[in-house]
Design a protein around this motif. Structure first.
Motif, PDB file in Angstrom:
ATOM      1  N   GLU A 121      -8.526  11.214  -7.628  1.00 32.09           N
ATOM      2  CA  GLU A 121      -7.787  11.880  -7.393  1.00 32.09           C
ATOM      3  C   GLU A 121      -8.112  11.602  -5.306  1.00 32.09           C
ATOM      4  OE1 GLU A 121      -7.032  16.346  -6.571  1.00 32.09           O
ATOM      5  OE2 GLU A 121      -8.121  15.724  -8.290  1.00 32.09           O
ATOM      6  N   HIS A 122      -9.294  11.121  -5.207  1.00 32.97           N
ATOM      7  CA  HIS A 122      -9.810  10.809  -4.013  1.00 32.97           C
ATOM      8  C   HIS A 122     -10.297  10.253  -4.102  1.00 32.97           C
ATOM      9  CE1 HIS A 122     -10.103  15.610  -4.506  1.00 32.97           C
ATOM     10  NE2 HIS A 122     -10.537  15.963  -5.439  1.00 32.97           N
ATOM     11  N   TRP A 123     -10.368   9.450  -4.624  1.00 26.75           N
ATOM     12  CA  TRP A 123     -11.148   8.207  -4.410  1.00 26.75           C
ATOM     13  C   TRP A 123     -10.532   6.537  -4.837  1.00 26.75           C
ATOM     14  CZ3 TRP A 123     -14.345   7.212  -1.132  1.00 26.75           C
ATOM     15  CH2 TRP A 123     -16.399   8.384  -1.092  1.00 26.75           C
ATOM     16  N   ILE A 124     -10.216   5.792  -4.044  1.00 26.89           N
ATOM     17  CA  ILE A 124      -9.684   3.979  -5.546  1.00 26.89           C
ATOM     18  C   ILE A 124     -11.074   2.958  -4.952  1.00 26.89           C
ATOM     19  CG2 ILE A 124      -8.051   2.103  -4.181  1.00 26.89           C
ATOM     20  CD1 ILE A 124      -6.213   4.668  -3.663  1.00 26.89           C
ATOM     21  N   TRP A 125     -10.593   2.551  -6.157  1.00 29.19           N
ATOM     22  CA  TRP A 125     -11.944   1.068  -6.379  1.00 29.19           C
ATOM     23  C   TRP A 125     -11.656   0.266  -5.268  1.00 29.19           C
ATOM     24  CZ3 TRP A 125     -16.729   0.181  -8.228  1.00 29.19           C
ATOM     25  CH2 TRP A 125     -17.092  -1.124  -8.446  1.00 29.19           C
ATOM     26  N   GLU A 139      -4.394   6.755   2.494  1.00 26.14           N
ATOM     27  CA  GLU A 139      -3.223   7.272   3.474  1.00 26.14           C
ATOM     28  C   GLU A 139      -2.606   6.682   4.859  1.00 26.14           C
ATOM     29  OE1 GLU A 139       0.676   9.647   3.558  1.00 26.14           O
ATOM     30  OE2 GLU A 139      -1.113   8.634   2.037  1.00 26.14           O
ATOM     31  N   TYR A 140      -4.081   6.717   5.828  1.00 28.03           N
ATOM     32  CA  TYR A 140      -3.724   6.564   7.230  1.00 28.03           C
ATOM     33  C   TYR A 140      -3.624   4.580   7.053  1.00 28.03           C
ATOM     34  CZ  TYR A 140      -5.863   4.870  12.114  1.00 28.03           C
ATOM     35  OH  TYR A 140      -6.841   4.235  12.217  1.00 28.03           O
ATOM     36  N   MET A 141      -4.205   4.476   6.458  1.00 30.45           N
ATOM     37  CA  MET A 141      -4.179   2.552   6.644  1.00 30.45           C
ATOM     38  C   MET A 141      -2.931   1.996   6.493  1.00 30.45           C
ATOM     39  SD  MET A 141      -6.363   0.758   7.593  1.00 30.45           S
ATOM     40  CE  MET A 141      -6.262  -0.826   7.514  1.00 30.45           C
ATOM     41  N   THR A 142      -2.098   2.434   5.277  1.00 35.48           N
ATOM     42  CA  THR A 142      -0.763   2.577   4.432  1.00 35.48           C
ATOM     43  C   THR A 142       0.164   3.213   5.205  1.00 35.48           C
ATOM     44  OG1 THR A 142      -0.527   3.497   2.953  1.00 35.48           O
ATOM     45  CG2 THR A 142      -1.676   1.729   3.122  1.00 35.48           C
ATOM     46  N   SER A 235       0.729  -4.066   3.961  1.00 34.57           N
ATOM     47  CA  SER A 235       0.541  -2.542   4.246  1.00 34.57           C
ATOM     48  C   SER A 235       1.090  -1.265   3.524  1.00 34.57           C
ATOM     49  CB  SER A 235       0.952  -2.263   5.666  1.00 34.57           C
ATOM     50  OG  SER A 235       2.820  -2.293   5.713  1.00 34.57           O
ATOM     51  N   SER A 236       2.698  -1.508   2.365  1.00 36.19           N
ATOM     52  CA  SER A 236       2.774  -0.790   1.683  1.00 36.19           C
ATOM     53  C   SER A 236       2.062  -0.359   0.334  1.00 36.19           C
ATOM     54  CB  SER A 236       4.019  -1.121   0.521  1.00 36.19           C
ATOM     55  OG  SER A 236       3.394  -2.312  -0.236  1.00 36.19           O
ATOM     56  N   SER A 237       0.677  -1.366   0.643  1.00 33.83           N
ATOM     57  CA  SER A 237      -0.403  -0.953  -0.894  1.00 33.83           C
ATOM     58  C   SER A 237      -2.098  -1.007  -0.284  1.00 33.83           C
ATOM     59  CB  SER A 237      -0.547  -1.810  -1.450  1.00 33.83           C
ATOM     60  OG  SER A 237      -1.545  -2.101  -2.916  1.00 33.83           O
ATOM     61  N   HIS A 238      -2.814  -0.097  -0.448  1.00 31.05           N
ATOM     62  CA  HIS A 238      -4.137  -0.684   0.102  1.00 31.05           C
ATOM     63  C   HIS A 238      -4.578  -1.550  -0.425  1.00 31.05           C
ATOM     64  CE1 HIS A 238      -6.244  -0.892  -4.251  1.00 31.05           C
ATOM     65  NE2 HIS A 238      -5.653   0.018  -4.409  1.00 31.05           N
ATOM     66  N   ARG A 239      -4.172  -3.474  -1.149  1.00 33.86           N
ATOM     67  CA  ARG A 239      -4.572  -3.837  -1.666  1.00 33.86           C
ATOM     68  C   ARG A 239      -4.274  -4.341  -0.126  1.00 33.86           C
ATOM     69  NH1 ARG A 239      -2.940  -5.913  -7.048  1.00 33.86           N
ATOM     70  NH2 ARG A 239      -4.478  -8.168  -6.464  1.00 33.86           N
ATOM     71  N   PHE A 240      -3.655  -4.446   0.879  1.00 38.06           N
ATOM     72  CA  PHE A 240      -3.879  -5.679   1.562  1.00 38.06           C
ATOM     73  C   PHE A 240      -4.988  -5.252   2.605  1.00 38.06           C
ATOM     74  CE2 PHE A 240      -3.593  -2.221   5.248  1.00 38.06           C
ATOM     75  CZ  PHE A 240      -3.003  -2.644   6.281  1.00 38.06           C
TER      76      PHE A 240
END
Length: 598
Positions: A121-125, A139-142, A235-240
């Motif tokens: 809920e709060h984090w992404i690996w 959210e900020y970065m995307t 930029s649609s995903s944190h992976r970028f």
């Protein structure tokens, strides 16, 4: 290289009690405009004061903009802000960039993600040895990125690749053919080699994407082939920004499905869909090119036809079309420029490492081409007697010979393979010239027999006869060619070791999976491209060789295309005659040398 991370602690992100909402863009403008101010030097704007109330001017009165995340400089920064307020995203929903007051900073939940549990809920690996990403930072970065596309015209070989796919389909009636591009290969730890797609895959598609796979469908299928490509890490995903291997903030934008379809004139599908599509097929009807993609190897059951696919692709690649011949000529022409660069730099290289020579040639390869087609052999002195000397760490000595075996690979991946042996100072000594002229005579004898219908081995036989006779004339052998070239005891091979020719194309040793009866023991055909490269190598410790020749190595290599009436030497612009080489070097020495700062 980039890779440092800001120290990670659980960021503070809370919602202020005020219900006055600011657009996210306003919050970010506040951060940017005040980043250079101290907390005690904030000056209010009259209009802003009237609309939002007075702005605090002392640290104790200031609110904070909590914009913190593990891969961003704002991770541990609280910027001054105009009082408590609640940020919203541009679409009107709740944003994660908050304006909070100093007494409203409860601890953000501790990370609870891992490789096995990558999202909560709060984090992404974000990977091993990297701080996990708080969702507010994601959210900020995307948000607030302009659309980005990779605009390219269709590849000039797109029509030809469709024809090539038709050829391999015809050889496997009723079968689905799976050919991967391959993935990144680790150079050391978490750094990869520069990616180059598998040659068979590239020949079928002209696509240079990593982790792509082309599936050639059988006759009667609604589409002729499907190119499976990885979707963009934009930029649609944190992976970028979190994926340092594939993310576009790290390695640049890549083509998406529509862009790939337009570039290569082929239907496309997401790479993640490939396994599902393959599993749905009858296993006995699927044939794969193995060893390039572990995921493909795992999902496609092994078949006797797999090796046949590799063989068929090699044999189909033997005859070059007009596009391929143009790329090979381009590769040779650039290689000629690289050789000229090296000669101009030779006076600078004397007394220094062979890597000066390698570096000068490789500079041309990277500036004008894609890369070198293989590791450059810059062998000075007795290193020229070592067939594939690539350490290139010996000293370039005045009076020695330099054997330079090098080729530039163009951006469409076709490569040249050319060798010249030249005197470092521009003038052959008498022993050097004797050996050079013998090798040149052998090469000319080999070139003279290259024509349609001649056996692939005929140039080799012609060259070996000349070399064997020359070795007899020099007093190194005591018997003539007939005796020296006996199958059970080839006496001449002590001084030459390798064959004279190999096929050339996308690979420097092209079409290597072709059947022996088609390639090594087969006839030459119009459109074949091959090298002709005899050599003599007298090791410095070989007691069977007169002392004046010990340590001399000479190889002369040119690239030829078989034509209707014989052959054409693609590399004819480089001189071969020893007098012509000396004149060529003298002229190049008169030009400005490359400015290497050595």
């Amino acid at each position: 290289m980039a890779g440092c991370e800001f120290a990670a602690k659980s960021p503070v992100v809370t919602r202020a009690k005020s219900t006055d909402a600011l657009p996210l863009s306003d919050v970010l403008d506040t951060v940017r405009s005040r980043a250079h101010l101290t907390r005690s030097s904030v000056v209010s704007d009259p209009d802003e004061t009237a609309e939002r109330g007075p702005i605090a001017k002392t640290p104790s009165q200031l609110g904070h903009v909590a914009v913190r995340g593990p891969s961003h400089p704002l991770w541990q920064t609280n910027w001054p802000a105009p009082g408590p307020a609640h940020a919203t995203s541009p679409n009107g929903g709740d944003g994660y960039i908050e304006l909070v007051t100093p007494d409203e900073e409860p601890t953000y939940p501790e990370p609870d993600v891992s490789e096995d549990n990558p999202e909560s809920e709060h984090w992404i690996w974000a990977g091993a040895h990297r701080p996990p990403l708080p969702r507010p930072f994601v959210e900020y970065m995307t948000h607030d990125w302009a659309p980005q596309t990779v605009a390219e015209p269709p590849h000039p070989a797109a029509d030809r690749t469709r024809v090539r796919r038709s050829g391999v389909r015809a050889a496997f009636a009723g079968k689905t053919l799976v050919v991967p591009s391959g993935g990144l290969k680790v150079r050391a730890n978490d750094t990869d080699f520069r990616f180059r797609p598998g040659s068979d895959f590239y020949w079928l598609t002209a696509c240079d994407d990593v982790d792509a796979v082309v599936v050639v469908h059988p006759e009667g299928h609604e589409i002729e082939a499907t190119l499976y490509v990885e979707e963009r890490r934009d930029s649609s995903s944190h992976r970028f920004f979190s994926d340092s291997r594939y993310g576009e903030a790290w390695v640049g934008p890549r083509r998406g499905l529509h862009e790939a379809a337009s570039r290569w004139a082929i239907d496309t599908a997401p790479r993640d869909q490939l396994e599902k599509d393959l599993v749905a097929l009858e296993p006995s009807k699927v044939v794969a090119l193995r060893g390039y993609d572990a995921r493909v190897d795992a999902v496609v059951a092994p078949s006797d036809s797999d090796a046949q696919l590799a063989t068929s692709l090699s044999e189909l690649r033997l005859v070059k079309d007009d596009f391929e011949l143009a790329r090979l000529q381009e590769a040779v022409d650039l290689t000629v420029l690289g050789f000229e660069d090296v000669v101009r730099a030779l006076p600078t290289a004397i007394g220094r490492s062979e890597r000066v020579i390698e570096g000068v040639f490789n500079l041309r390869a990277r500036v004008d081409g894609n890369d070198v087609g293989y590791n450059t052999i810059a062998a000075a002195g007795s290193h020229a007697t070592i067939l594939h000397w690539t350490n290139n760490d010996g000293i370039v000595v005045d009076g020695d010979l330099l054997l330079l075996d090098a080729g530039i690979e163009v951006r469409d991946l076709y490569t040249a393979d050319v060798t010249r042996t030249m005197p470092v100072t521009g003038t052959f000594t008498t022993p050097q010239r004797e050996i050079y002229e013998l090798v040149l005579a052998a090469q000319q004898a080999a070139i003279d027999v290259v024509r349609p219908g001649a056996g692939f081995r005929d140039p080799n036989t012609a060259a070996m006869k000349v070399l064997s006779q020359g070795l007899l004339d020099l007093g190194i052998l005591s018997v003539g060619p007939a005796e020296a070239m006996r199958t059970e005891l080839p006496l001449h091979a002590r001084y030459t070791l390798h064959g004279v020719s190999h096929m050339l194309g996308i690979d420097v040793h092209d079409c290597s999976h072709a059947r022996e009866t088609t390639y090594f023991k087969g006839p030459l055909e119009v459109g074949y491209v091959l090298t002709v490269e005899p050599g003599l190598y007298f090791q410095p410790d070989d007691l069977t060789v007169p002392e004046q020749y010990r340590g001399i190595g000479v190889r002369i290599e040119d690239d030829l295309v078989v034509t209707e009436d014989g052959c054409r030497v693609l590399s004819a612009a480089l001189p071969r005659d020893p007098d012509a080489i000396e004149s060529w070097m003298t002229e190049l020495f008169s030009r400005p040398a490359p400015q290497l700062g050595l």
